[in-house]
Design a protein around this motif. Structure first.
Motif, short mmCIF file in Angstrom:
data_model
loop_
_atom_site.label_atom_id
_atom_site.label_comp_id
_atom_site.label_asym_id
_atom_site.label_seq_id
_atom_site.Cartn_x
_atom_site.Cartn_y
_atom_site.Cartn_z
N SER A 162 1.84 17.96 3.50
CA SER A 162 0.66 17.12 3.64
C SER A 162 0.95 15.70 3.18
N PHE A 163 1.64 15.57 2.05
CA PHE A 163 1.97 14.24 1.54
C PHE A 163 2.88 13.49 2.51
N VAL A 164 3.95 14.14 2.97
CA VAL A 164 4.90 13.51 3.88
C VAL A 164 4.20 13.11 5.18
N PHE A 165 3.36 13.99 5.72
CA PHE A 165 2.62 13.73 6.95
C PHE A 165 1.75 12.48 6.80
N ASN A 166 1.01 12.41 5.70
CA ASN A 166 0.12 11.27 5.47
C ASN A 166 0.88 9.97 5.28
N ILE A 167 1.98 10.01 4.52
CA ILE A 167 2.75 8.79 4.27
C ILE A 167 3.39 8.28 5.55
N ILE A 168 3.89 9.19 6.38
CA ILE A 168 4.49 8.77 7.66
C ILE A 168 3.45 8.09 8.54
N PHE A 169 2.27 8.69 8.64
CA PHE A 169 1.22 8.09 9.47
C PHE A 169 0.74 6.77 8.88
N LEU A 170 0.60 6.73 7.56
CA LEU A 170 0.19 5.48 6.91
C LEU A 170 1.19 4.37 7.21
N TYR A 171 2.45 4.63 6.95
CA TYR A 171 3.48 3.61 7.15
C TYR A 171 3.56 3.17 8.62
N ARG A 172 3.56 4.14 9.51
CA ARG A 172 3.76 3.84 10.94
C ARG A 172 2.61 2.99 11.50
N TYR A 173 1.37 3.42 11.32
CA TYR A 173 0.26 2.73 11.98
C TYR A 173 -0.19 1.50 11.22
N ILE A 202 -16.36 13.74 -1.42
CA ILE A 202 -14.92 13.71 -1.20
C ILE A 202 -14.24 13.14 -2.44
N PHE A 203 -13.20 13.79 -2.90
CA PHE A 203 -12.55 13.38 -4.14
C PHE A 203 -11.48 12.31 -3.93
N PHE A 204 -10.76 12.40 -2.82
CA PHE A 204 -9.72 11.41 -2.53
C PHE A 204 -9.97 10.84 -1.13
N LEU A 205 -9.94 9.50 -1.04
CA LEU A 205 -10.39 8.82 0.17
C LEU A 205 -9.26 8.27 1.03
N GLY A 206 -8.01 8.44 0.59
CA GLY A 206 -6.88 7.86 1.30
C GLY A 206 -6.71 8.38 2.71
N GLN A 207 -6.93 9.67 2.92
CA GLN A 207 -6.75 10.24 4.25
C GLN A 207 -7.75 9.66 5.23
N ALA A 208 -8.98 9.46 4.79
CA ALA A 208 -9.99 8.83 5.65
C ALA A 208 -9.57 7.41 6.01
N PHE A 209 -8.95 6.72 5.05
CA PHE A 209 -8.49 5.36 5.30
C PHE A 209 -7.39 5.33 6.35
N ILE A 210 -6.48 6.30 6.28
CA ILE A 210 -5.40 6.38 7.27
C ILE A 210 -5.98 6.63 8.66
N TYR A 235 0.82 -1.21 0.00
CA TYR A 235 0.00 0.00 0.00
C TYR A 235 0.86 1.26 0.00
N THR A 236 1.89 1.29 0.85
CA THR A 236 2.75 2.47 0.90
C THR A 236 3.45 2.69 -0.43
N THR A 237 3.96 1.63 -1.03
CA THR A 237 4.63 1.73 -2.32
C THR A 237 3.69 2.25 -3.39
N ALA A 238 2.46 1.74 -3.41
CA ALA A 238 1.48 2.19 -4.40
C ALA A 238 1.19 3.68 -4.25
N CYS A 239 1.10 4.15 -3.01
CA CYS A 239 0.83 5.57 -2.77
C CYS A 239 2.00 6.44 -3.24
N VAL A 240 3.23 6.02 -2.94
CA VAL A 240 4.41 6.79 -3.33
C VAL A 240 4.55 6.80 -4.85
N LEU A 241 4.36 5.65 -5.50
CA LEU A 241 4.50 5.58 -6.95
C LEU A 241 3.41 6.40 -7.66
N THR A 242 2.21 6.39 -7.11
CA THR A 242 1.13 7.18 -7.71
C THR A 242 1.44 8.66 -7.64
#
Length: 250
Positions: free
Chosen positions: A82-93, A129-137, A32-39
């Protein structure tokens, strides 16, 4: 010449070390983290446009752009805070969940992903809502926080609180930044739904387990030869329910 060879050897060693560290990340978190970074990288390099990724029910239903059901969870905006914040929280939790209470239970973890993704998508039909990733995190953070209620948290050195308050602190942070809190509330709501159905209701008088991981997912992701899987398999054979193990991470 010797300096060049030494530099090449050092670079090769770093690449090998990075590869080893990368493949030590649990499989779901890694994917999941790789897919987010590559996108995000693809958008930054202008290979694709955010307009091709965002959640649009009309385009999904009438134009059959089914990929938007997935890509809307993968993009967190352009490179920046915002991107770095979300990726860090995604990866960590995500990693702490996968290595903690879902250790040896990859199929159950994938099922939680599917449950959360489907419910967030259904709510997204009404939330505009246009992008749902933040809600998922936020959903992942909520589940982790409720399963580790005694852990003390520190937010940027300003606030000290126990883990269950973390999703609400993040919502307050969004509010301070002038962002809409609808996304945070959506993630909290779906996280609570999963937590209630998985951890609370089955332990109530008359309650029972409603979220059952399909056997297809178990066949795909759970490996009986994995040492982490054997104690869980023995517990299932003895008729015991699998409960969070209460493992804590600092």
């Amino acid at each position: 010449m010797a300096d060049s060879e030494a530099g090449a050897a050092a670079a090769a060693g770093m690449a090998h070390s990075f590869t080893q560290e990368y493949f030590q990340i649990p499989v779901v978190t890694r994917a999941y983290t790789t897919a987010c970074v590559l996108t995000t990288a693809a958008v930054q390099l202008e290979f694709i446009s955010p307009f091709q990724l965002y959640f649009n029910p009309e385009l999904i239903i009438r134009r059959y752009q089914i990929w938007r059901l997935i890509t809307s969870f993968l993009f967190f905006g352009s490179l920046g805070f915002s991107f770095v914040f979300n990726i860090i929280f995604l990866y960590r939790y995500c990693r702490m969940l996968e290595e903690g209470c879902f250790r040896g239970r990859t199929a159950d973890f994938v099922f939680m992903f599917l449950f959360g993704g489907i419910v967030i998508t259904l709510f997204g039909l009404f939330a505009n809502i246009f992008f749902l990733g933040q809600a998922f995190i936020i959903m992942l953070v909520y589940v982790w926080s409720r399963r580790h209620p005694l852990i003390r948290m520190n937010f940027f050195g300003l606030l000290n609180f126990q883990a269950p308050f973390l999703p609400w602190v993040l919502m307050g942070f969004s509010l301070l930044l002038g962002n809409s809190i609808v996304v945070d509330l959506l993630g909290i709501s779906v996280g609570h739904m999963y937590y209630f159905l998985e951890d609370v209701f089955p332990n109530q008088p008359g309650g029972r387990k409603l979220l059952m991981t399909p056997e297809l997912l178990r066949a795909m992701f759970d490996r009986p030869e994995d040492p982490d899987y054997r104690p869980l398999l023995e517990e299932q054979q003895q008729g015991g329910d699998l409960q969070p193990n209460g493992e804590q991470h600092n």
